[in-house]
Design a protein around this motif. Structure first.
Motif, PDB file in Angstrom:
ATOM      1  N   SER A   1       0.814  -1.218   0.000  1.00  0.00           N
ATOM      2  CA  SER A   1       0.000   0.000   0.000  1.00  0.00           C
ATOM      3  C   SER A   1       0.848   1.269   0.000  1.00  0.00           C
ATOM      4  O   SER A   1       0.308   2.357  -0.208  1.00  0.00           O
ATOM      5  N   ALA A   2       2.138   1.137   0.218  1.00  0.00           N
ATOM      6  CA  ALA A   2       3.020   2.308   0.246  1.00  0.00           C
ATOM      7  C   ALA A   2       3.239   2.852  -1.163  1.00  0.00           C
ATOM      8  O   ALA A   2       3.184   2.119  -2.154  1.00  0.00           O
ATOM      9  N   LYS A   3       3.483   4.151  -1.240  1.00  0.00           N
ATOM     10  CA  LYS A   3       3.836   4.770  -2.516  1.00  0.00           C
ATOM     11  C   LYS A   3       5.241   4.309  -2.921  1.00  0.00           C
ATOM     12  O   LYS A   3       6.069   3.988  -2.065  1.00  0.00           O
ATOM     13  N   PRO A   4       5.542   4.319  -4.207  1.00  0.00           N
ATOM     14  CA  PRO A   4       6.899   3.984  -4.641  1.00  0.00           C
ATOM     15  C   PRO A   4       7.915   4.989  -4.094  1.00  0.00           C
ATOM     16  O   PRO A   4       7.558   6.135  -3.786  1.00  0.00           O
ATOM     17  N   PRO A   5       9.164   4.600  -3.974  1.00  0.00           N
ATOM     18  CA  PRO A   5      10.200   5.546  -3.556  1.00  0.00           C
ATOM     19  C   PRO A   5      10.231   6.753  -4.498  1.00  0.00           C
ATOM     20  O   PRO A   5      10.007   6.612  -5.709  1.00  0.00           O
ATOM     21  N   THR A   6      10.496   7.920  -3.949  1.00  0.00           N
ATOM     22  CA  THR A   6      10.575   9.226  -4.634  1.00  0.00           C
ATOM     23  C   THR A   6       9.219   9.749  -5.079  1.00  0.00           C
ATOM     24  O   THR A   6       9.147  10.820  -5.686  1.00  0.00           O
ATOM     25  N   VAL A   7       8.133   9.050  -4.769  1.00  0.00           N
ATOM     26  CA  VAL A   7       6.791   9.564  -5.082  1.00  0.00           C
ATOM     27  C   VAL A   7       6.263  10.322  -3.874  1.00  0.00           C
ATOM     28  O   VAL A   7       6.259   9.804  -2.755  1.00  0.00           O
ATOM     29  N   GLY A   8       5.832  11.561  -4.096  1.00  0.00           N
ATOM     30  CA  GLY A   8       5.334  12.379  -2.995  1.00  0.00           C
ATOM     31  C   GLY A   8       3.838  12.293  -2.803  1.00  0.00           C
ATOM     32  O   GLY A   8       3.336  12.420  -1.690  1.00  0.00           O
ATOM     33  N   ALA A   9       3.088  12.080  -3.888  1.00  0.00           N
ATOM     34  CA  ALA A   9       1.631  12.053  -3.797  1.00  0.00           C
ATOM     35  C   ALA A   9       1.064  11.372  -5.035  1.00  0.00           C
ATOM     36  O   ALA A   9       1.786  11.077  -5.995  1.00  0.00           O
ATOM     37  N   VAL A  10      -0.231  11.130  -4.972  1.00  0.00           N
ATOM     38  CA  VAL A  10      -0.943  10.530  -6.101  1.00  0.00           C
ATOM     39  C   VAL A  10      -1.869  11.582  -6.700  1.00  0.00           C
ATOM     40  O   VAL A  10      -2.711  12.144  -5.998  1.00  0.00           O
ATOM     41  N   GLY A  11      -1.692  11.876  -7.966  1.00  0.00           N
ATOM     42  CA  GLY A  11      -2.592  12.779  -8.660  1.00  0.00           C
ATOM     43  C   GLY A  11      -3.824  12.025  -9.121  1.00  0.00           C
ATOM     44  O   GLY A  11      -3.755  10.830  -9.444  1.00  0.00           O
ATOM     45  N   VAL A  12      -4.961  12.718  -9.163  1.00  0.00           N
ATOM     46  CA  VAL A  12      -6.233  12.083  -9.510  1.00  0.00           C
ATOM     47  C   VAL A  12      -6.985  12.959 -10.514  1.00  0.00           C
ATOM     48  O   VAL A  12      -7.074  14.173 -10.343  1.00  0.00           O
ATOM     49  N   LYS A  13      -7.529  12.324 -11.548  1.00  0.00           N
ATOM     50  CA  LYS A  13      -8.418  12.981 -12.506  1.00  0.00           C
ATOM     51  C   LYS A  13      -9.705  12.164 -12.582  1.00  0.00           C
ATOM     52  O   LYS A  13      -9.653  10.927 -12.572  1.00  0.00           O
ATOM     53  N   ILE A  14     -10.858  12.836 -12.672  1.00  0.00           N
ATOM     54  CA  ILE A  14     -12.119  12.116 -12.760  1.00  0.00           C
ATOM     55  C   ILE A  14     -12.995  12.663 -13.880  1.00  0.00           C
ATOM     56  O   ILE A  14     -12.833  13.811 -14.305  1.00  0.00           O
ATOM     57  N   CYS A  15     -13.901  11.820 -14.335  1.00  0.00           N
ATOM     58  CA  CYS A  15     -14.872  12.223 -15.346  1.00  0.00           C
ATOM     59  C   CYS A  15     -16.150  11.413 -15.123  1.00  0.00           C
ATOM     60  O   CYS A  15     -16.094  10.242 -14.737  1.00  0.00           O
ATOM     61  N   TYR A  16     -17.299  12.046 -15.339  1.00  0.00           N
ATOM     62  CA  TYR A  16     -18.586  11.370 -15.231  1.00  0.00           C
ATOM     63  C   TYR A  16     -19.196  11.211 -16.619  1.00  0.00           C
ATOM     64  O   TYR A  16     -19.140  12.127 -17.437  1.00  0.00           O
ATOM     65  N   THR A  17     -19.790  10.037 -16.865  1.00  0.00           N
ATOM     66  CA  THR A  17     -20.529   9.815 -18.099  1.00  0.00           C
ATOM     67  C   THR A  17     -21.809   9.046 -17.763  1.00  0.00           C
ATOM     68  O   THR A  17     -21.992   8.589 -16.632  1.00  0.00           O
ATOM     69  N   GLU A  18     -22.657   8.907 -18.752  1.00  0.00           N
ATOM     70  CA  GLU A  18     -23.809   8.033 -18.584  1.00  0.00           C
ATOM     71  C   GLU A  18     -23.331   6.594 -18.464  1.00  0.00           C
ATOM     72  O   GLU A  18     -22.261   6.237 -18.984  1.00  0.00           O
ATOM     73  N   ALA A  19     -24.101   5.761 -17.797  1.00  0.00           N
ATOM     74  CA  ALA A  19     -23.689   4.383 -17.545  1.00  0.00           C
ATOM     75  C   ALA A  19     -23.522   3.583 -18.830  1.00  0.00           C
ATOM     76  O   ALA A  19     -22.763   2.606 -18.872  1.00  0.00           O
ATOM     77  N   THR A  20     -24.201   3.989 -19.902  1.00  0.00           N
ATOM     78  CA  THR A  20     -24.154   3.239 -21.150  1.00  0.00           C
ATOM     79  C   THR A  20     -22.878   3.484 -21.961  1.00  0.00           C
ATOM     80  O   THR A  20     -22.596   2.753 -22.906  1.00  0.00           O
ATOM     81  N   VAL A  21     -22.116   4.507 -21.583  1.00  0.00           N
ATOM     82  CA  VAL A  21     -20.881   4.821 -22.315  1.00  0.00           C
ATOM     83  C   VAL A  21     -19.851   3.732 -22.052  1.00  0.00           C
ATOM     84  O   VAL A  21     -19.590   3.358 -20.902  1.00  0.00           O
ATOM     85  N   THR A  22     -19.256   3.204 -23.109  1.00  0.00           N
ATOM     86  CA  THR A  22     -18.269   2.133 -22.956  1.00  0.00           C
ATOM     87  C   THR A  22     -16.840   2.588 -23.238  1.00  0.00           C
ATOM     88  O   THR A  22     -15.899   2.060 -22.657  1.00  0.00           O
ATOM     89  N   ALA A  23     -16.678   3.547 -24.137  1.00  0.00           N
ATOM     90  CA  ALA A  23     -15.326   4.027 -24.464  1.00  0.00           C
ATOM     91  C   ALA A  23     -14.871   5.054 -23.431  1.00  0.00           C
ATOM     92  O   ALA A  23     -15.664   5.910 -23.019  1.00  0.00           O
ATOM     93  N   PRO A  24     -13.618   4.996 -22.994  1.00  0.00           N
ATOM     94  CA  PRO A  24     -13.122   6.005 -22.042  1.00  0.00           C
ATOM     95  C   PRO A  24     -13.259   7.417 -22.593  1.00  0.00           C
ATOM     96  O   PRO A  24     -13.082   7.635 -23.799  1.00  0.00           O
ATOM     97  N   PRO A  25     -13.604   8.383 -21.756  1.00  0.00           N
ATOM     98  CA  PRO A  25     -13.720   9.773 -22.218  1.00  0.00           C
ATOM     99  C   PRO A  25     -12.381  10.322 -22.705  1.00  0.00           C
ATOM    100  O   PRO A  25     -11.314   9.780 -22.387  1.00  0.00           O
TER     101      PRO A  25
END
Length: 222
Positions: free
Chosen positions: A144-168
């Motif tokens: 569960s630890a971050k890799p060495p030299t990694v300070g944080a985890v960046g996060v990006k999110i997107c919402y779509t309708e449930a029927t969407v299958t291809a990544p935005p």
């Protein structure tokens, strides 16, 4: 009853932050009406978190109210922190940094390069309005630890309708506040139930250099 650790921790941070602003708003360059607005936000926060943490009132409505209130108050707190930190006429003390929950600038200016690999993202728990994700180190997937030299985890999110299958498209994602842990919650509002939530993560070095994006992970919000 499952409660968000992120919201519970913010409760104490927000309480200390507002209390310190109310006492020291002049020295911190905060206008009186802004100070009063923060005090009102804290007053309004109380009944919402009381309903959220009370087993007798913990339901879809109170969870949604709590997540919406948390998102708005966190946005406000982040903005005031940036406002104070960016004010060149204010020299923050160690006590200021601690009570305002503002990270103290590091003394070193040397850039730390980003790692050249991306985490592997998975949803490890999808409970009502509170999905939890894990950004795993591909070289040590069981850790569960971050890799060495990694300070944080960046996060990006997107919402779509449930029927969407291809990544935005990447331009459709919104960057979130970075996470200090590889396991993190993304509290949702009731209006997002039934939508598909896409999550991309990337590693950040201690000096903010970003590594490559992960493959998107998606869930249906429940």
């Amino acid at each position: 009853m499952i409660l968000s650790n992120k919201i519970l921790q913010f409760n104490y941070r927000f309480k200390a932050f507002v209390a310190y602003i109310v006492i020291n708003f002049v020295d911190l360059g905060i206008p009186e009406d802004q100070k009063d607005g923060l005090a009102t936000n804290w007053t309004d926060w109380g009944p919402v978190i009381d309903d959220y943490t009370n087993p007798n009132t913990h339901n879809t409505i109170t969870i949604g109210n709590m997540n919406t209130t948390y998102a708005e108050d966190k946005r406000i707190m982040d903005g005031v922190q940036l406002q104070i930190k960016s004010n060149p006429s204010i020299e923050l003390t160690t006590v200021d940094y601690a009570n305002l929950d503002i990270p103290k600038p590091k003394t070193t200016k040397s850039r730390v390069p980003a790692v050249n690999f991306a985490p592997v993202v998975s949803c490890i728990r999808n409970t009502h309005l509170l999905p939890v994700f894990f950004a795993a180190d591909p070289n040590r997937p069981a850790k569960s630890a971050k890799p060495p030299t990694v300070g944080a985890v960046g996060v990006k999110i997107c919402y779509t309708e449930a029927t969407v299958t291809a990544p935005p498209e990447l331009d459709d994602y919104r960057v979130q506040q970075q996470e200090g842990r590889t396991e993190f919650e993304l509290p949702q509002t009731a209006g997002n139930v039934g939508k598909k939530l896409w999550v991309i993560c990337f590693y950040l070095s201690p000096t903010g250099e970003a590594g490559p994006d992960s493959e998107p992970c998606f869930i249906i919000i429940v």
